[in-house]
Write a protein that holds these residues in place. Structure first.
Motif, PDB file in Angstrom:
ATOM      1  N   SER A 156      -7.204   4.757  -2.189  1.00 61.67           N
ATOM      2  CA  SER A 156      -6.926   4.219  -0.865  1.00 61.67           C
ATOM      3  C   SER A 156      -7.402   2.783  -0.843  1.00 61.67           C
ATOM      4  O   SER A 156      -8.200   2.369  -1.666  1.00 61.67           O
ATOM      5  CB  SER A 156      -7.614   5.047   0.211  1.00 61.67           C
ATOM      6  OG  SER A 156      -9.003   5.000   0.027  1.00 61.67           O
ATOM      7  N   HIS A 158       3.145  12.237   2.357  1.00 59.72           N
ATOM      8  CA  HIS A 158       4.130  11.223   1.983  1.00 59.72           C
ATOM      9  C   HIS A 158       3.619   9.822   2.306  1.00 59.72           C
ATOM     10  O   HIS A 158       4.012   8.837   1.678  1.00 59.72           O
ATOM     11  CB  HIS A 158       5.473  11.478   2.675  1.00 59.72           C
ATOM     12  CG  HIS A 158       6.640  11.005   1.882  1.00 59.72           C
ATOM     13  ND1 HIS A 158       6.971   9.673   1.786  1.00 59.72           N
ATOM     14  CD2 HIS A 158       7.553  11.678   1.141  1.00 59.72           C
ATOM     15  CE1 HIS A 158       8.041   9.547   1.019  1.00 59.72           C
ATOM     16  NE2 HIS A 158       8.408  10.754   0.615  1.00 59.72           N
ATOM     17  N   SER A 159       2.702   9.740   3.243  1.00 60.22           N
ATOM     18  CA  SER A 159       2.130   8.443   3.624  1.00 60.22           C
ATOM     19  C   SER A 159       1.316   7.812   2.500  1.00 60.22           C
ATOM     20  O   SER A 159       0.872   6.668   2.634  1.00 60.22           O
ATOM     21  CB  SER A 159       1.268   8.591   4.873  1.00 60.22           C
ATOM     22  OG  SER A 159       0.200   9.491   4.630  1.00 60.22           O
ATOM     23  N   ARG A 216       2.720   4.594   1.947  1.00 58.25           N
ATOM     24  CA  ARG A 216       2.904   3.741   3.126  1.00 58.25           C
ATOM     25  C   ARG A 216       2.389   2.336   2.856  1.00 58.25           C
ATOM     26  O   ARG A 216       1.260   2.145   2.436  1.00 58.25           O
ATOM     27  CB  ARG A 216       2.184   4.321   4.333  1.00 58.25           C
ATOM     28  CG  ARG A 216       2.491   3.558   5.602  1.00 58.25           C
ATOM     29  CD  ARG A 216       1.718   4.123   6.789  1.00 58.25           C
ATOM     30  NE  ARG A 216       2.045   3.435   7.994  1.00 58.25           N
ATOM     31  CZ  ARG A 216       1.608   2.214   8.322  1.00 58.25           C
ATOM     32  NH1 ARG A 216       0.832   1.550   7.495  1.00 58.25           N
ATOM     33  NH2 ARG A 216       1.946   1.657   9.451  1.00 58.25           N
ATOM     34  N   ARG A 255       4.059   1.243  12.422  1.00 58.20           N
ATOM     35  CA  ARG A 255       3.853   2.657  12.712  1.00 58.20           C
ATOM     36  C   ARG A 255       4.884   3.187  13.710  1.00 58.20           C
ATOM     37  O   ARG A 255       5.254   4.360  13.663  1.00 58.20           O
ATOM     38  CB  ARG A 255       2.439   2.881  13.235  1.00 58.20           C
ATOM     39  CG  ARG A 255       1.381   2.615  12.171  1.00 58.20           C
ATOM     40  CD  ARG A 255      -0.049   2.704  12.701  1.00 58.20           C
ATOM     41  NE  ARG A 255      -0.353   4.053  13.133  1.00 58.20           N
ATOM     42  CZ  ARG A 255      -0.813   4.367  14.353  1.00 58.20           C
ATOM     43  NH1 ARG A 255      -1.036   3.434  15.250  1.00 58.20           N
ATOM     44  NH2 ARG A 255      -1.058   5.612  14.663  1.00 58.20           N
ATOM     45  N   PHE A 283       7.793   4.920  12.222  1.00 51.69           N
ATOM     46  CA  PHE A 283       7.513   6.301  11.828  1.00 51.69           C
ATOM     47  C   PHE A 283       7.473   7.225  13.036  1.00 51.69           C
ATOM     48  O   PHE A 283       7.865   8.384  12.950  1.00 51.69           O
ATOM     49  CB  PHE A 283       6.221   6.393  11.021  1.00 51.69           C
ATOM     50  CG  PHE A 283       6.352   5.799   9.651  1.00 51.69           C
ATOM     51  CD1 PHE A 283       7.252   6.309   8.730  1.00 51.69           C
ATOM     52  CD2 PHE A 283       5.587   4.709   9.275  1.00 51.69           C
ATOM     53  CE1 PHE A 283       7.391   5.754   7.471  1.00 51.69           C
ATOM     54  CE2 PHE A 283       5.712   4.146   8.014  1.00 51.69           C
ATOM     55  CZ  PHE A 283       6.619   4.675   7.114  1.00 51.69           C
ATOM     56  N   TRP A 332       9.781  10.495  13.252  1.00 47.93           N
ATOM     57  CA  TRP A 332       9.305  11.847  13.561  1.00 47.93           C
ATOM     58  C   TRP A 332       9.937  12.392  14.828  1.00 47.93           C
ATOM     59  O   TRP A 332      10.233  13.591  14.915  1.00 47.93           O
ATOM     60  CB  TRP A 332       7.782  11.881  13.629  1.00 47.93           C
ATOM     61  CG  TRP A 332       7.180  11.879  12.272  1.00 47.93           C
ATOM     62  CD1 TRP A 332       6.515  10.858  11.658  1.00 47.93           C
ATOM     63  CD2 TRP A 332       7.218  12.952  11.320  1.00 47.93           C
ATOM     64  NE1 TRP A 332       6.140  11.227  10.392  1.00 47.93           N
ATOM     65  CE2 TRP A 332       6.548  12.505  10.159  1.00 47.93           C
ATOM     66  CE3 TRP A 332       7.755  14.241  11.336  1.00 47.93           C
ATOM     67  CZ2 TRP A 332       6.400  13.314   9.034  1.00 47.93           C
ATOM     68  CZ3 TRP A 332       7.607  15.037  10.203  1.00 47.93           C
ATOM     69  CH2 TRP A 332       6.938  14.572   9.074  1.00 47.93           C
ATOM     70  N   ASN A 377       7.796   0.425   1.054  1.00 51.34           N
ATOM     71  CA  ASN A 377       6.790   1.330   0.498  1.00 51.34           C
ATOM     72  C   ASN A 377       5.907   0.581  -0.481  1.00 51.34           C
ATOM     73  O   ASN A 377       6.255  -0.503  -0.949  1.00 51.34           O
ATOM     74  CB  ASN A 377       7.456   2.508  -0.224  1.00 51.34           C
ATOM     75  CG  ASN A 377       8.138   3.446   0.734  1.00 51.34           C
ATOM     76  OD1 ASN A 377       7.608   3.801   1.772  1.00 51.34           O
ATOM     77  ND2 ASN A 377       9.342   3.854   0.391  1.00 51.34           N
TER      78      ASN A 377
END
Length: 174
Positions: free
Chosen positions: A3, A53-54, A57, A63, A66, A70, A85
């Motif tokens: 991360s 899947h993030s 990101r 955001r 997304f 969703w 991506n």
């Protein structure tokens, strides 16, 4: 998984005849990834499966897009979107994504399927990058992430209203 990856500023690409494919469960965890996805994201199958899947990101991706994605998927609709991506080494890549819900025999959503193709460069440069920069700026100006996302989402809806287009019409007009 890693991360806080630094970004390299290097853009990756994939052949126009290739399609990036992933499938996820209802929570967005990867259940299938084709070789094209694994290659461009710098993930092995073992690293990808079960991850959100993030994991790919990119921080320049608003955001609110997304949220829109969703909203569409949870209502049982497909969506098309331009997405930036991030590969695991910090490179980035643009895609034109087609995301659909997957349905079980009982008609209920059991997961999601995403196919991504090489996007139109003109659409990215002329419309998507400026739009996403504006939306991201709105998101980051708020001290609360949810409020920022809601404000950017509202700004997107206002832009579409001013264009007299739905989101789908806008995307396919590019």
């Amino acid at each position: 998984m890693k991360s806080g990856l630094s970004l390299t500023g290097h853009e990756r690409s994939f052949p126009a005849e290739e399609v990036i494919v992933t499938k996820t469960d209802l929570k967005g965890r990867i259940t299938y990834a084709n070789q094209c996805f694994l290659d461009i994201s710098d993930l092995s199958e073992e690293q990808a499966l079960g991850q959100p899947h993030s994991i790919i990101r990119h921080p320049d991706m608003p955001r609110c897009i997304f949220k829109l994605l969703w909203d569409y998927l949870e209502s049982g609709r497909e969506i098309f979107a331009y997405v930036i991506n991030r590969a695991m080494n910090g490179d980035h890549y643009w895609v034109f994504a087609h995301v659909t819900p997957s349905f079980g025999a009982d008609g209920k959503i059991i997961g999601y399927h995403s196919s991504r193709r090489v996007p139109k460069r003109s659409a990215i440069e002329q419309a998507i990058k400026p739009l996403y920069a504006d939306l991201l700026k709105i998101e980051t100006q708020a001290t609360d992430r949810k409020i920022g996302m809601a404000r950017a989402y509202d700004a997107l809806q206002e832009k579409l209203k001013s264009l007299r287009m739905t989101y789908d019409q806008f995307i396919f007009s590019l």
